[in-house]
Design a protein around this motif. Structure first.
Motif, short mmCIF file in Angstrom:
data_model
loop_
_atom_site.label_atom_id
_atom_site.label_comp_id
_atom_site.label_asym_id
_atom_site.label_seq_id
_atom_site.Cartn_x
_atom_site.Cartn_y
_atom_site.Cartn_z
N ILE A 144 -0.73 17.82 -31.94
CA ILE A 144 -1.96 18.42 -32.46
C ILE A 144 -1.70 19.50 -33.51
N GLY A 145 -0.44 19.82 -33.76
CA GLY A 145 -0.15 20.82 -34.77
C GLY A 145 1.33 20.86 -35.08
N ARG A 146 1.65 21.15 -36.33
CA ARG A 146 3.06 21.24 -36.73
C ARG A 146 3.20 22.37 -37.75
N GLY A 147 4.11 23.28 -37.52
CA GLY A 147 4.32 24.39 -38.44
C GLY A 147 5.79 24.56 -38.75
N PHE A 203 -9.78 21.77 -35.73
CA PHE A 203 -10.65 21.54 -36.87
C PHE A 203 -10.17 20.34 -37.69
N ALA A 204 -8.86 20.12 -37.71
CA ALA A 204 -8.33 18.95 -38.43
C ALA A 204 -8.87 17.66 -37.83
N LYS A 205 -8.91 17.61 -36.50
CA LYS A 205 -9.41 16.40 -35.84
C LYS A 205 -10.91 16.23 -36.07
N VAL A 258 -3.37 21.60 -50.64
CA VAL A 258 -3.21 21.03 -51.98
C VAL A 258 -1.74 20.92 -52.38
N GLY A 259 -1.03 22.06 -52.38
CA GLY A 259 0.30 22.12 -52.98
C GLY A 259 1.28 21.07 -52.49
N PHE A 260 1.41 20.93 -51.18
CA PHE A 260 2.35 19.96 -50.62
C PHE A 260 2.03 18.54 -51.05
N SER A 261 0.76 18.27 -51.29
CA SER A 261 0.31 16.88 -51.48
C SER A 261 -0.07 16.54 -52.91
N GLU A 262 0.22 17.42 -53.86
CA GLU A 262 -0.22 17.19 -55.24
C GLU A 262 0.34 15.90 -55.82
N ILE A 297 0.70 12.75 -48.01
CA ILE A 297 1.26 13.82 -47.18
C ILE A 297 0.17 14.52 -46.39
N ILE A 298 -0.97 14.78 -47.03
CA ILE A 298 -2.03 15.50 -46.33
C ILE A 298 -2.59 14.66 -45.19
N LEU A 299 -2.66 13.35 -45.38
CA LEU A 299 -3.14 12.47 -44.32
C LEU A 299 -2.20 12.51 -43.12
N LYS A 300 -0.91 12.51 -43.41
CA LYS A 300 0.08 12.57 -42.33
C LYS A 300 0.07 13.93 -41.64
N PHE A 301 -0.12 14.99 -42.42
CA PHE A 301 -0.02 16.34 -41.88
C PHE A 301 -1.29 16.77 -41.15
#
Length: 514
Positions: free
Chosen positions: A98-101, A169-171, A285-289, A294-298
C-alpha cells in the motif's frame, strides 16, 4: 563467540551458569549471549553478565524476550551494552503493497494492521527514530498512526501499525477518479496543517541542509556557473522551524472511518515549504516525465490523473488559479526536484544505462533552463510577479479578487479593481518603455480593523505618482487635459497611499479600510 542462555538464572544457579558460560569461551574476542531461551534473570544473574562485560567490552545480548528486556532496561544494562529484543516473525508474502518510499515499503498484513518493512537490514535505529518523530507529530496535533510493535520480516525489521479498514488516497483516486476534488481538498488541508505546525528547535532535521548536500553533489555534473548559482539559491532559503513531511504523496494519506491519517513519518523534517513542493512534484510528475508508466506502477493511477492532481493541489495550496503564480512556484519546485532526481539517478548508476542517461539528460536540460531565469527559491502566496503588459491585467484582477472576495462588499471590490487597473496599466505603459519588465503585485488582507493593502513594485524608471498635481475637476470638458484622472481616482478611492524609490525599485503602497 555465541553462548546460549537457558531457563532461569537466579541466586541458586548463578555460579553454575557462569562456569558453563566461561567454559564455552575460547579466549578474548566478541561475545554474544543468545537469550532466546532465557525465561528469568535475577540480580545474581545480572552480576554474572556484568563480570562478563568487564572482561569482554564488546559483549552484546540478542533475542531477549519482553519480560527479561524490561529487567535489563530498568537496571541500565540496555545503556551499558547492546541488547536486542526478540521479535516475532511476520511474512509479507502475498500481502498487498500500500506504500513505498525511500526507506521502506508498507504492506497490509490483515484487515486491521499494516507493517512498514525497512530497506536497511539494520533498521532498529531507524524504527526508533520514526516512532519518536511520529509521537512528536501526534503531540503537535498531526493525526497519525503510531507503531505498536516491531517485528522481523525476512532479513530486516518492520513496524506494525493499526489501520483498520483504511484506504490510501492513491487507491481512492485509482478506483474513483471522480473524487479527485474531494481528495485534493483533504490532501491540501492536511498539507497546510503540517506546514503551520511549529516544531521545537532541534527536534527534527533541517531539510535545507539535506538540499545543500544535493546541490553540493551536482557541482561535478553541472557547468561551474550553474552549479554555483544552484548552491547559492538553496543557501539563500531562510531557516524555518515549521514541519515538513518530506514524502507527501497520495499513498501516505489514509482514510480510516472518515478520518484522514498521515503515515510514513520517518522523513519528517523542518524547513521552507518549497522543499515539500519539490518532493511532491517528483512524486506526481518528475519521476514519470519520460515514462508515464512509472506513475501507474508507483501510485496506481495514470499520468493524466497525476498531472491533474498535482496542478489542482498546488493551486489549492497557493489559494489561486492564476497561471502565472502557479507556474512561478512550480518552476521553483522543479529546480529542487530535478536536483534531487539527478543526484539519485547518478548514485544508482544511472549514467551506466541508456534509460538513465536519457533521464539525467532531460532533467539536467530542464534544470539549466530554469536556473537562468530564477533568482530565488522562496515564494509568497500573497505576491504575484508578472510581466508588466496591459494584456496581463485580467490575471492581476483575478489574483486580487481571490484574496479580497471574502472581505469586501461589491462596492469596495469595484473600487479596488479600479485602483489596481489604473496603477498596473500605468506601470505597463510607462515604467519600462520602450522595453518591458516585470511588476510585483502584493495583496494583504488585515483584520481588526479589516483592511486591504496593495503594494506595486517595479524596476522601471523612477516615478512618484503622488508628486503629480491633481487635475482640476471643476473645469469644463473644453478646458480639461486628457490625462491624470487615473492616479487622481486612486487617491480618492484609497484611504492612504505612499511611495518610495529604494534599491532601484518603485514601491507604491495603497491602503483601504473595509
Amino acid at each position: 563467540m555465541t553462548v546460549k542462555l537457558n531457563g532461569r538464572i537466579d541466586s541458586s544457579n548463578a555460579a553454575q551458569a557462569e562456569q558453563e558460560i566461561l567454559s564455552q569461551l575460547a579466549g578474548p574476542g566478541e561475545v554474544v549471549l543468545d537469550a532466546q531461551a532465557l525465561e528469568y534473570i535475577s540480580s545474581a544473574g545480572l552480576r554474572v553478565i556484568l563480570r562478563l562485560r568487564k572482561d569482554h567490552p564488546d559483549l552484546r545480548i540478542i533475542n531477549v524476550n519482553s519480560d527479561v528486556y524490561e529487567i535489563l532496561d530498568m537496571t541500565g544494562f540496555t545503556d551499558m551494552m547492546p541488547v536486542e529484543k526478540a521479535y516475532r516473525v511476520v511474512s509479507v508474502e502475498g500481502a498487498e503493497e500500500i506504500g513505498r518510499g525511500a526507506n521502506g515499503t508498507i504492506y497490509r498484513i490483515d484487515k486491521d494492521n499494516v507493517v512498514k518493512v525497512y530497506n536497511n537490514p539494520e533498521a532498529l535505529a531507524d524504527i526508533q527514530h520514526e516512532r519518536e518523530v511520529a509521537k512528536l507529530a501526534l503531540i503537535l496535533g498531526i493525526p497519525t498512526a503510531i507503531s505498536y510493535d516491531v517485528v522481523k520480516v525476512g532479513g530486516s525489521y518492520g513496524s506494525v501499525f493499526e489501520l483498520l479498514n483504511a484506504r490510501s488516497f492513491a487507491k481512492i483516486l485509482a478506483k474513483e477518479p471522480e473524487k479527485i476534488d474531494w481528495c485534493v481538498d483533504e490532501y491540501v488541508k492536511m498539507l497546510k496543517l503540517i506546514h503551520s505546525t511549529l516544531v521545537p528547535a532541534g527536534k527534527l532535521p533541517d531539510m535545507k541542509e539535506t538540499a545543500l548536500s544535493w546541490a553540493e553533489f551536482l557541482k561535478d555534473y553541472l557547468p561551474e556557473e550553474a552549479a554555483a548559482k544552484l548552491y547559492a539559491l538553496v543557501e539563500a532559503v531562510p531557516h524555518d522551524d515549521h514541519m515538513l513531511h518530506g514524502d507527501y504523496h497520495t499513498k501516505n494519506l489514509e482514510l480510516q472511518n472518515d478520518e484522514v491519517l498521515l503515515i510514513d513519518m520517518d522523513t519528517l523534517a523542518v524547513g521552507h515549504p518549497i522543499f515539500e513542493l519539490a518532493s511532491m512534484y517528483n512524486s506526481f510528475v518528475g519521476f514519470s516525465e519520460l515514462d508515464h508508466g512509472i506513475i501507474l506502477k508507483f501510485q496506481g493511477f495514470d499520468w493524466q490523473v497525476a498531472l491533474d492532481f498535482w496542478r489542482k493541489s498546488l493551486a489549492k495550496y497557493l489559494g489561486t488559479n492564476c497561471p502565472t503564480k502557479i507556474k512561478e512556484v512550480e518552476d521553483k519546485a522543479r529546480i529542487l526536484g530535478y536536483t534531487r532526481l539527478i543526484r539519485r539517478s547518478i548514485r544508482r548508476k544511472g549514467l551506466e544505462t541508456e534509460q538513465g542517461r536519457a533521464e539525467i539528460g532531460h532533467w539536467k536540460a530542464e534544470l539549466l533552463e530554469l536556473l537562468e531565469k530564477t533568482d530565488t527559491l522562496t515564494f509568497d502566496k500573497d505576491e504575484l510577479e508578472i510581466e508588466a503588459v496591459p494584456e496581463n491585467l485580467d490575471e492581476v484582477l483575478a489574483f486580487l479578487g481571490e484574496r479580497i472576495d471574502a472581505a469586501c462588499s461589491p462596492k469596495a471590490r469595484m473600487q479596488l479593481e479600479i485602483a489596481v487597473e489604473e496603477i498596473f496599466v500605468n506601470i505597463a505603459r510607462y515604467a519600462y518603455n520602450p522595453d518591458t519588465g516585470k511588476a510585483t503585485v502584493r495583496v494583504e488582507v488585515t483584520g481588526e480593523p479589516i483592511g486591504v493593502t496593495i503594494t506595486f513594485i517595479d524596476h522601471g524608471v523612477p516615478y512618484d505618482p503622488l508628486a503629480k498635481e491633481d487635475p482640476d475637476v471643476t473645469l469644463s470638458a473644453e478646458e480639461r487635459g486628457i490625462g491624470g484622472l487615473g492616479v487622481f481616482m486612486t487617491k480618492k478611492i484609497m484611504d492612504n497611499m505612499t511611495y518610495e524609490y529604494r534599491d532601484g525599485r518603485n514601491i507604491l503602497r495603497l491602503q483601504k479600510n473595509l
